[in-house]
Design an enzyme around this catalytic site. Structure first.
Site, PDB file in Angstrom:
ATOM      1  CG  HIS A 129       2.114   0.510  10.754  1.00  6.99           C
ATOM      2  ND1 HIS A 129       1.398   1.536  10.607  1.00  6.99           N
ATOM      3  CD2 HIS A 129       2.160  -0.113   9.208  1.00  6.99           C
ATOM      4  CE1 HIS A 129       0.877   1.564   9.210  1.00  6.99           C
ATOM      5  NE2 HIS A 129       1.366   0.636   8.640  1.00  6.99           N
TER       6      HIS A 129
ATOM      7  CD  GLU B 119       1.970   5.383   3.417  1.00  2.00           C
ATOM      8  OE1 GLU B 119       0.757   5.865   3.516  1.00  2.00           O
ATOM      9  OE2 GLU B 119       2.267   4.240   3.350  1.00  2.00           O
TER      10      GLU B 119
END
Length: 84
Positions: free
Chosen positions: A83, A46
């Site tokens: 993350h 993504e």
């Protein structure tokens, strides 16, 4: 495609190489897949937004992401832990 690491990306990769061979194999598989096609494939690629526009991420596992920046002839691995 030439594969390079930022200092932070390399530090993350070395961490996994020393602590978890299974995750290291997954990262290697993701990198090989990215080298074939940076925008499609395993790990749910993504595009990132905002300050990280131009960068992409793929899932290493539920917690960790591989963040990279593809160019015409180079793949830069920016992060391989946590993350973004």
């Amino acid at each position: 495609m030439r594969i390079t690491f930022t200092s932070h990306g390399w530090e993350d990769y070395v961490h996994w190489a020393e602590s978890d061979r299974k995750v290291t194999k997954r990262i290697n598989r993701l990198i090989a897949d990215i080298a074939r096609d940076p925008f499609k494939g395993v790990g749910k690629p993504e595009p990132l937004k905002g300050d990280l526009s131009g960068y992409w991420s793929r899932r290493i596992d539920d917690t960790h992401r591989l963040v990279y920046k593809p160019t015409d002839d180079q793949l830069v691995i920016v992060q391989a832990r946590y993350h973004y």
